[in-house]
Structures are given as structure tokens and as C-alpha cells.
Write an enzyme that holds these catalytic residues in place. Structure first.
Site, PDB file in Angstrom:
ATOM      1  N   ARG A   6       0.973  -1.249  -0.011  1.00 12.40           N
ATOM      2  CA  ARG A   6      -0.082  -0.048  -0.123  1.00 12.40           C
ATOM      3  C   ARG A   6       0.757   1.332   0.111  1.00 12.40           C
ATOM      4  NH1 ARG A   6      -2.002   2.281   4.295  1.00 12.40           N
ATOM      5  NH2 ARG A   6      -2.376   0.113   5.382  1.00 12.40           N
TER       6      ARG A   6
ATOM      7  N   TYR B 269     -16.447  16.570 -15.565  1.00 12.55           N
ATOM      8  CA  TYR B 269     -16.780  15.306 -15.209  1.00 12.55           C
ATOM      9  C   TYR B 269     -17.715  15.010 -14.270  1.00 12.55           C
ATOM     10  CZ  TYR B 269     -16.138  10.297 -14.820  1.00 12.55           C
ATOM     11  OH  TYR B 269     -16.459   8.917 -14.741  1.00 12.55           O
TER      12      TYR B 269
ATOM     13  N   ASP C 137      -7.602  18.827 -14.961  1.00 15.11           N
ATOM     14  CA  ASP C 137      -8.066  17.412 -15.533  1.00 15.11           C
ATOM     15  C   ASP C 137      -7.812  17.375 -17.057  1.00 15.11           C
ATOM     16  OD1 ASP C 137      -9.118  15.095 -16.248  1.00 15.11           O
ATOM     17  OD2 ASP C 137     -10.835  15.044 -14.921  1.00 15.11           O
TER      18      ASP C 137
ATOM     19  N   LYS D 167      -8.861   5.918 -19.685  1.00 16.95           N
ATOM     20  CA  LYS D 167      -9.231   6.548 -20.916  1.00 16.95           C
ATOM     21  C   LYS D 167      -7.946   6.233 -21.814  1.00 16.95           C
ATOM     22  CE  LYS D 167     -12.905   7.434 -18.626  1.00 16.95           C
ATOM     23  NZ  LYS D 167     -13.003   8.705 -17.959  1.00 16.95           N
TER      24      LYS D 167
HETATM   25  C1  LIG Z   1     -13.616   9.292 -16.567  1.00 16.34           C
HETATM   26  C2  LIG Z   1     -13.125  10.468 -16.322  1.00 16.34           C
HETATM   27  C3  LIG Z   1     -12.778  10.768 -14.783  1.00 16.34           C
HETATM   28  C4  LIG Z   1     -12.801   9.715 -13.891  1.00 16.34           C
HETATM   29  O1  LIG Z   1     -11.949   8.638 -13.974  1.00 16.34           O
HETATM   30  P1  LIG Z   1     -12.212   7.106 -13.616  1.00 16.34           P
HETATM   31  O2  LIG Z   1     -11.083   6.421 -13.811  1.00 16.34           O
HETATM   32  O3  LIG Z   1     -13.411   6.719 -14.243  1.00 16.34           O
HETATM   33  O4  LIG Z   1     -12.367   6.848 -12.044  1.00 16.34           O
HETATM   34  C5  LIG Z   1     -12.488  12.057 -14.261  1.00 16.34           C
HETATM   35  N1  LIG Z   1     -12.234  12.919 -15.260  1.00 16.34           N
HETATM   36  C6  LIG Z   1     -12.520  12.715 -16.476  1.00 16.34           C
HETATM   37  C7  LIG Z   1     -12.464  14.041 -17.813  1.00 16.34           C
HETATM   38  C8  LIG Z   1     -13.041  11.499 -17.090  1.00 16.34           C
HETATM   39  O5  LIG Z   1     -13.292  11.395 -18.461  1.00 16.34           O
END
Ligand SMILES: *Cc1c(COP(=O)(O)O)cnc(C)c1O
Length: 386
Positions: free
Chosen positions: A58, A111, A182, A207
Site C-alpha cells: 500500500r 466530469y 483534469d 481513458k
Molecule cells: C473518466 C473520467 C474521470 C474519472 O476517472 P475514472 O477512472 O472513471 O475514475 C475523471 N475525469 C474525466 C474527464 C473523465 O473522463
């Protein structure tokens, strides 16, 4: 035993090269070309613990580090990257820097789960959450008074608004406000927020970074050692850790990031141009179109336009649903950034901002042959809309 990192990777390589060479083991005789997956929750240890000694997974494991090194090399993050068990775990780690009763400015079209978490923090921690149109620089700046953190998503999900990041960073820093970006939609190949002065960069590695819709993973990077320490200690104390195998898969995916992004972007731009002329389509949103409100900024600030499209067919939400149902090559699914093309109609969930049109289809364009993607879309639009 720890696999030593490759010591000789020259720093000035193109990102397309870095994605391939960063985070490899040192090239010594008999060494593996790829870092091994170490599956062990604990490490042999007794007596005095030396600094940096491995103890318990961890707190850190050698399977995370090559991926973190590669992402840090791509983003130009000088204080390393911290991998998390999901994008939302990374988002939560960053939002944890906002003190009790603090304030955050956030895009109204960020998001969905990020907005949901902020709503929860407003209740639990008395945080003042100010939602803004992130493309409207004056509105963002006007909301910065007394704020602890400016959260920027650019381009936004799903509306594809493009923020004037350097202007926002300058205004925020003049008010001692930290800026987190982000950058999931852009990837480090298309946008590098640290170059515009951002303090923190976050990705849902689920993604494009991992890129094959087979893992859920997040990563965050900080522009200072102090913030980087926060990210690492948050991960350890909240247990927001990733499994070693997922991180290994993400690194494997990252090796082809440049090829995937290049192809997906080219496909997306071509489809955007054709869709804009399609009789069944009322509106196309994509920063690569010269008519798009984000075009000038994206051209100035990004090395490409990403591979997400917003499409509003004529005929309302029912027609949009019918388009999704008529497709054969495209997969109806949420999420984005995989090699396969996916789409979904937004506002299927009650939690989404009411300023997102109910007939908006969000398309995540993959790496298939563009003519196959086009033929499927064109046919589905004609069948569903006429
Ligand atoms: C999918 C996404 C997230 C969250 O990520 P997870 O891996 O699904 O927890 C955050 N910001 C954006 C822009 C996303 O497309």
C-alpha cells in the site's frame, strides 16, 4: 529485488519517443525489456528500516514506478507522478487539499462524478463550490475571490469547451489560488498544463493513457514537492491504490499512445467535417472545426484537437437514441479513449447538468478505418433521422 530504472534516457526526446522508452529497466545483460509485475503484498524486512526500503505494497511497489516515470516524463512533471486506483481516487486526492469551509471554482460541465464529489464535499465539509463556464475567462476570474482551488477541465466533458489556461493560471496565481487541471481528454501529447503554470495535473488513465477499455486507473502529478507529498501520503493513508497488474497493463497501453492519439484525432477531425455537412445533423461540437467556439484557443494551446465529438442530430433525444441503436461498428457505452469507437447520448442520468442538451451524442472516436466509421454513422443517421 528492485529493478533499477533505465539511467540513460535523454531528457529532450519527443513525447512519442518518451511514451515508448520511459520507465524501462536498465539495459543490462539478461535484464527484461519490460518491467516485471511484482505480486506481493509485503516485503521481507526486520530490524531498522532504511529510507526508501520496501515494506508493504500500500506504501509503494516497483510495479507502479515505471508507469509513474513514463507519465511524469510525458507531462514534464518534475516531482513524479502518483498512480491511483481510479481517476476519481486521483480527483479525490487533489480535492482533499481544500480545507474545511474552503472554496473551489469548477467548470459547470466538468466530469459528472467530479461534480458529484464536490456536491458531497459541500455537504460534508462546508466547501463553497462555484460552478462557472470555464470558457468564459472573465466569469472564472470573477469567481476566484477567496477561493482555495481552481479546478479546470479542458476540453470539458461532454461539451468540449476549451479554457484559456494561461490566462486562468495567471489570474489564479495572482490571487494565491492553486490550479488543478483534469487533462484526461487531451492526453500529455496534446496538452501539457505544467507548461502553462498549472500546479496539479490529473488524468483518468482509464481513458487514453491505458487506451484499451480494460482497466480503471488514475494518475495525478504535482508541480511542487509539497503537493506531490500530499498526493503520495493521501494514497497511502486512504488506501486509494492500484493493483500491480492494472498498472502494468496501463504501461503496456501507454507505449502506443502517440499512434493511437494521432489516428483517433485524424479520424475525429475527418468525421467532424463530414458530420457538419450531414443533413440529419443539427450541430457538431469539436474544437478542430474552424466554426467551433473553442477553435482559436485549441489551436493556440493544444497540439491537436482531441478525438471526442459532440453531435446533435435533428429530431431530439428520441432520434439521438435511435442513432445509437442503429449503429453496428460503434459500441454504445459510456467512457472514452479506447481503441474502439464508442458513443452515448448524454443526459441519460438525472445527475447531469441541465445545460447539457438532451439530444447530445458524445462520440469517442477510435482507431478503426475512418471510412468504416463514417459509413456506419451515415447509415445510422439516415435510418434514424431521415
Ligand atoms: C473518466 C473520467 C474521470 C474519472 O476517472 P475514472 O477512472 O472513471 O475514475 C475523471 N475525469 C474525466 C474527464 C473523465 O473522463
Amino acid at each position: 529485488m528492485t529493478t533499477p530504472a533505465h539511467p540513460d534516457v535523454p531528457p529532450a526526446l519527443d513525447p512519442a519517443t518518451l511514451a515508448v522508452v520511459a520507465g524501462r529497466p536498465a539495459p543490462v545483460q539478461g535484464a527484461p525489456v519490460n518491467p516485471p509485475v511484482v505480486l506481493s503484498s509485503t516485503y521481507v524486512s526486520q530490524g531498522t528500516v532504511e529510507p526508501g526500503e520496501r515494506l508493504y505494497t500500500r506504501m509503494g511497489t516497483e510495479t507502479w514506478e515505471p508507469f509513474e516515470e513514463a507519465v511524469a516524463a510525458l507531462e514534464g512533471g518534475e516531482h513524479g507522478a502518483t498512480v491511483f486506483g481510479s481517476g476519481m481516487a486521483a480527483v479525490a486526492a487533489v480535492l482533499a487539499i481544500v480545507p474545511l469551509g474552503g472554496a473551489v471554482v469548477v467548470p459547470r460541465h466538468a466530469y459528472q462524478a467530479t461534480l458529484g464529489l464536490l456536491d458531497q464535499l459541500a455537504v460534508d465539509r462546508g466547501i463553497d463550490v462555484r460552478r462557472v463556464d470555464v470558457a468564459d475567462t472573465d466569469a472564472v476570474v470573477a469567481a476566484l475571490h477567496g477561493v482555495d482551488l481552481l479546478w479546470v477541465e479542458t476540453p470539458t466533458n461532454p461539451m468540449l469547451e476549451v479554457a484559456d489556461l494561461p490566462a486562468l493560471v495567471e489570474a489564479a496565481h495572482a490571487r494565491h489560488v492553486l490550479v488543478a487541471v483534469d487533462s484526461t481528454f487531451a492526453t500529455p501529447l496534446v496538452q501539457r498544463p505544467f507548461e502553462h503554470g498549472a500546479d496539479i495535473v490529473v488524468h483518468s488513465a482509464t481513458k487514453y493513457l491505458a487506451g484499451h477499455s480494460d482497466v480503471v486507473l488514475g494518475v495525478a502529478l504535482a508541480g511542487s514537492e509539497h503537493l506531490a507529498d500530499h498526493l503520495r501520503s493521501y494514497r497511502t493513508s486512504h488506501g486509494a491504490i492500484a493493483g500491480p497488474f492494472e498498472v502494468w497493463l496501463a504501461l503496456r497501453g501507454l507505449r502506443t499512445l502517440a499512434l493511437r492519439v494521432e489516428r483517433a484525432q485524424a479520424n475525429a477531425l475527418e468525421l467532424a467535417r463530414r458530420l457538419a455537412e450531414h443533413p440529419a445533423v443539427a450541430e457538431v461540437r469539436h474544437p478542430g472545426l474552424p466554426t467551433d467556439p473553442g477553435h482559436e484557443r485549441a489551436t493556440r494551446l493544444m497540439a491537436g484537437y482531441g478525438a471526442i465529438l459532440g453531435v446533435r442530430p435533428h429530431g431530439g433525444p428520441e432520434a439521438a437514441d435511435a442513432v445509437v441503436a442503429a449503429l453496428r461498428v460503434w459500441t454504445p457505452a459510456t467512457s472514452l479513449g479506447g481503441v474502439e469507437s464508442t458513443l452515448e447520448r448524454r443526459r441519460r442520468f438525472g445527475t447531469e447538468s441541465v445545460t447539457v442538451p438532451e439530444d447530445l451524442l458524445r462520440l469517442s472516436v477510435g482507431i478503426e478505418h475512418v471510412e468504416d466509421l463514417w459509413a456506419d454513422l451515415d447509415r445510422a443517421l439516415r435510418v434514424a433521422v431521415g
